[in-house]
Motif scaffolding. Structure first.
Motif, PDB file in Angstrom:
ATOM      1  N   GLY A  35     -32.906   9.405  35.939  1.00 46.16           N
ATOM      2  CA  GLY A  35     -34.079   8.723  35.420  1.00 46.16           C
ATOM      3  C   GLY A  35     -33.677   7.454  34.695  1.00 46.16           C
ATOM      4  N   TRP A  36     -34.528   6.459  34.818  1.00 40.29           N
ATOM      5  CA  TRP A  36     -34.364   5.235  34.029  1.00 40.29           C
ATOM      6  C   TRP A  36     -35.401   5.249  32.899  1.00 40.29           C
ATOM      7  CZ3 TRP A  36     -30.579   1.734  34.047  1.00 40.29           C
ATOM      8  CH2 TRP A  36     -29.762   1.618  35.171  1.00 40.29           C
ATOM      9  N   PHE A  37     -34.920   4.983  31.715  1.00 38.53           N
ATOM     10  CA  PHE A  37     -35.765   4.892  30.531  1.00 38.53           C
ATOM     11  C   PHE A  37     -35.559   3.520  29.901  1.00 38.53           C
ATOM     12  CE2 PHE A  37     -36.927   9.410  29.818  1.00 38.53           C
ATOM     13  CZ  PHE A  37     -36.097  10.009  30.751  1.00 38.53           C
ATOM     14  N   ARG A  38     -36.497   3.121  29.083  1.00 35.52           N
ATOM     15  CA  ARG A  38     -36.321   1.900  28.307  1.00 35.52           C
ATOM     16  C   ARG A  38     -36.914   2.093  26.930  1.00 35.52           C
ATOM     17  NH1 ARG A  38     -40.521  -2.153  31.498  1.00 35.52           N
ATOM     18  NH2 ARG A  38     -42.475  -1.156  30.801  1.00 35.52           N
ATOM     19  N   GLN A  39     -36.374   1.319  25.996  1.00 33.28           N
ATOM     20  CA  GLN A  39     -36.866   1.396  24.619  1.00 33.28           C
ATOM     21  C   GLN A  39     -36.916  -0.001  24.037  1.00 33.28           C
ATOM     22  OE1 GLN A  39     -34.772   4.169  22.068  1.00 33.28           O
ATOM     23  NE2 GLN A  39     -36.582   4.361  20.766  1.00 33.28           N
ATOM     24  N   ALA A  40     -38.120  -0.405  23.670  1.00 39.24           N
ATOM     25  CA  ALA A  40     -38.329  -1.686  23.009  1.00 39.24           C
ATOM     26  C   ALA A  40     -38.239  -1.480  21.505  1.00 39.24           C
ATOM     27  CB  ALA A  40     -39.679  -2.254  23.400  1.00 39.24           C
ATOM     28  N   PRO A  41     -37.910  -2.532  20.759  1.00 40.47           N
ATOM     29  CA  PRO A  41     -37.823  -2.394  19.298  1.00 40.47           C
ATOM     30  C   PRO A  41     -39.118  -1.850  18.703  1.00 40.47           C
ATOM     31  CG  PRO A  41     -36.912  -4.480  20.008  1.00 40.47           C
ATOM     32  CD  PRO A  41     -37.546  -3.871  21.217  1.00 40.47           C
ATOM     33  N   THR A  69     -38.086  -1.046  41.775  1.00 44.40           N
ATOM     34  CA  THR A  69     -37.743  -0.125  42.858  1.00 44.40           C
ATOM     35  C   THR A  69     -36.432   0.574  42.532  1.00 44.40           C
ATOM     36  OG1 THR A  69     -38.819  -1.566  44.485  1.00 44.40           O
ATOM     37  CG2 THR A  69     -37.295   0.100  45.319  1.00 44.40           C
ATOM     38  N   ILE A  70     -36.460   1.887  42.602  1.00 47.26           N
ATOM     39  CA  ILE A  70     -35.251   2.660  42.360  1.00 47.26           C
ATOM     40  C   ILE A  70     -34.642   3.062  43.699  1.00 47.26           C
ATOM     41  CG2 ILE A  70     -36.409   4.916  42.252  1.00 47.26           C
ATOM     42  CD1 ILE A  70     -34.535   5.621  39.889  1.00 47.26           C
ATOM     43  N   SER A  71     -33.316   3.074  43.761  1.00 45.79           N
ATOM     44  CA  SER A  71     -32.631   3.475  44.986  1.00 45.79           C
ATOM     45  C   SER A  71     -31.284   4.070  44.622  1.00 45.79           C
ATOM     46  CB  SER A  71     -32.456   2.287  45.937  1.00 45.79           C
ATOM     47  OG  SER A  71     -31.643   1.298  45.357  1.00 45.79           O
ATOM     48  N   ARG A  72     -30.622   4.647  45.624  1.00 40.46           N
ATOM     49  CA  ARG A  72     -29.322   5.262  45.356  1.00 40.46           C
ATOM     50  C   ARG A  72     -28.360   4.965  46.486  1.00 40.46           C
ATOM     51  NH1 ARG A  72     -31.631   8.843  48.763  1.00 40.46           N
ATOM     52  NH2 ARG A  72     -30.641  10.809  49.381  1.00 40.46           N
ATOM     53  N   ASP A  73     -27.097   4.938  46.165  1.00 40.21           N
ATOM     54  CA  ASP A  73     -26.024   4.852  47.147  1.00 40.21           C
ATOM     55  C   ASP A  73     -25.073   5.995  46.815  1.00 40.21           C
ATOM     56  OD1 ASP A  73     -23.728   4.348  48.644  1.00 40.21           O
ATOM     57  OD2 ASP A  73     -23.932   2.191  48.476  1.00 40.21           O
ATOM     58  N   ASN A  74     -25.256   7.098  47.489  1.00 38.72           N
ATOM     59  CA  ASN A  74     -24.479   8.299  47.151  1.00 38.72           C
ATOM     60  C   ASN A  74     -22.980   8.098  47.391  1.00 38.72           C
ATOM     61  OD1 ASN A  74     -26.903   9.405  46.470  1.00 38.72           O
ATOM     62  ND2 ASN A  74     -26.875  11.012  48.022  1.00 38.72           N
ATOM     63  N   ALA A  75     -22.630   7.263  48.351  1.00 33.43           N
ATOM     64  CA  ALA A  75     -21.210   7.013  48.612  1.00 33.43           C
ATOM     65  C   ALA A  75     -20.548   6.313  47.431  1.00 33.43           C
ATOM     66  CB  ALA A  75     -21.048   6.183  49.880  1.00 33.43           C
ATOM     67  N   LYS A  76     -21.348   5.542  46.692  1.00 31.86           N
ATOM     68  CA  LYS A  76     -20.825   4.820  45.531  1.00 31.86           C
ATOM     69  C   LYS A  76     -21.189   5.498  44.215  1.00 31.86           C
ATOM     70  CE  LYS A  76     -20.846   0.274  47.770  1.00 31.86           C
ATOM     71  NZ  LYS A  76     -21.335  -1.123  47.703  1.00 31.86           N
ATOM     72  N   ASN A  77     -21.854   6.655  44.294  1.00 32.30           N
ATOM     73  CA  ASN A  77     -22.273   7.371  43.080  1.00 32.30           C
ATOM     74  C   ASN A  77     -23.058   6.462  42.143  1.00 32.30           C
ATOM     75  OD1 ASN A  77     -20.956   9.816  43.831  1.00 32.30           O
ATOM     76  ND2 ASN A  77     -19.019   8.955  43.135  1.00 32.30           N
ATOM     77  N   THR A  78     -23.912   5.646  42.719  1.00 26.49           N
ATOM     78  CA  THR A  78     -24.622   4.639  41.938  1.00 26.49           C
ATOM     79  C   THR A  78     -26.112   4.666  42.247  1.00 26.49           C
ATOM     80  OG1 THR A  78     -22.671   3.211  41.903  1.00 26.49           O
ATOM     81  CG2 THR A  78     -24.775   2.182  41.400  1.00 26.49           C
ATOM     82  N   VAL A  79     -26.884   4.546  41.186  1.00 25.90           N
ATOM     83  CA  VAL A  79     -28.333   4.393  41.288  1.00 25.90           C
ATOM     84  C   VAL A  79     -28.682   2.993  40.803  1.00 25.90           C
ATOM     85  CG1 VAL A  79     -30.546   5.160  40.335  1.00 25.90           C
ATOM     86  CG2 VAL A  79     -28.841   6.851  41.064  1.00 25.90           C
ATOM     87  N   TYR A  80     -29.597   2.361  41.517  1.00 29.41           N
ATOM     88  CA  TYR A  80     -29.998   0.994  41.188  1.00 29.41           C
ATOM     89  C   TYR A  80     -31.454   0.959  40.754  1.00 29.41           C
ATOM     90  CZ  TYR A  80     -25.836   0.031  43.975  1.00 29.41           C
ATOM     91  OH  TYR A  80     -24.559   0.020  44.468  1.00 29.41           O
ATOM     92  N   LEU A  81     -31.753   0.008  39.907  1.00 33.51           N
ATOM     93  CA  LEU A  81     -33.138  -0.283  39.545  1.00 33.51           C
ATOM     94  C   LEU A  81     -33.345  -1.780  39.767  1.00 33.51           C
ATOM     95  CD1 LEU A  81     -35.757   0.990  38.432  1.00 33.51           C
ATOM     96  CD2 LEU A  81     -35.078   0.112  36.186  1.00 33.51           C
TER      97      LEU A  81
END
Length: 126
Positions: A35-41, A69-81
């Motif tokens: 999950g991607w979260f964000r927190q503003a001041p 847009t969220i995506s993943r590259d399982n070969a690189k163990n990376t999730v992108y936003l």
């Protein structure tokens, strides 16, 4: 040891784009979600998007739907936003977090995410 590391934050003008990355290490199976979260001041942490690593199931909160847009590259163990059409109200610290033992996105209750990255700052300003 399970670890998440975010990168890609920075300063961007309104209407611009950024791509955040979340590199996961130490995970021995794909049975988890990010999950991607964000927190503003001065504001509470907000869950904005998630993806199941095993099934690819995704979800986006209304505040970012159609822009992020969220995506993943399982070969690189990376999730992108991928964040497009950024607005000043998108400013904040962005965190990725892992919820184990899930095949689908199951919401954004922070307590259910046992592993967190250190966060990356995103500032949208002219």
């Amino acid at each position: 040891q399970l670890q998440l590391v975010e990168s890609g934050g920075g300063l961007v003008q309104p209407g611009g784009s950024l791509r955040l990355s979340c590199l996961a290490s130490g995970f021995t199976s794909e049975h988890y979600s990010i999950g991607w979260f964000r927190q503003a001041p001065g504001k509470e942490r907000e869950g904005i998007s998630c993806i199941s690593i095993s099934t690819g199931d995704t979800h986006a909160a209304d505040s970012v739907k159609g822009r992020f847009t969220i995506s993943r590259d399982n070969a690189k163990n990376t999730v992108y936003l991928q964040m497009n059409s950024l607005k000043p109200e998108d400013t904040g610290v962005y965190y990725c977090a892992a919820q184990l033992a899930t095949y689908y996105c199951e919401g954004y209750v922070p307590y259910n995410y046992g592993y967190w990255g250190q966060g990356t700052q995103v500032t949208v300003s002219s």
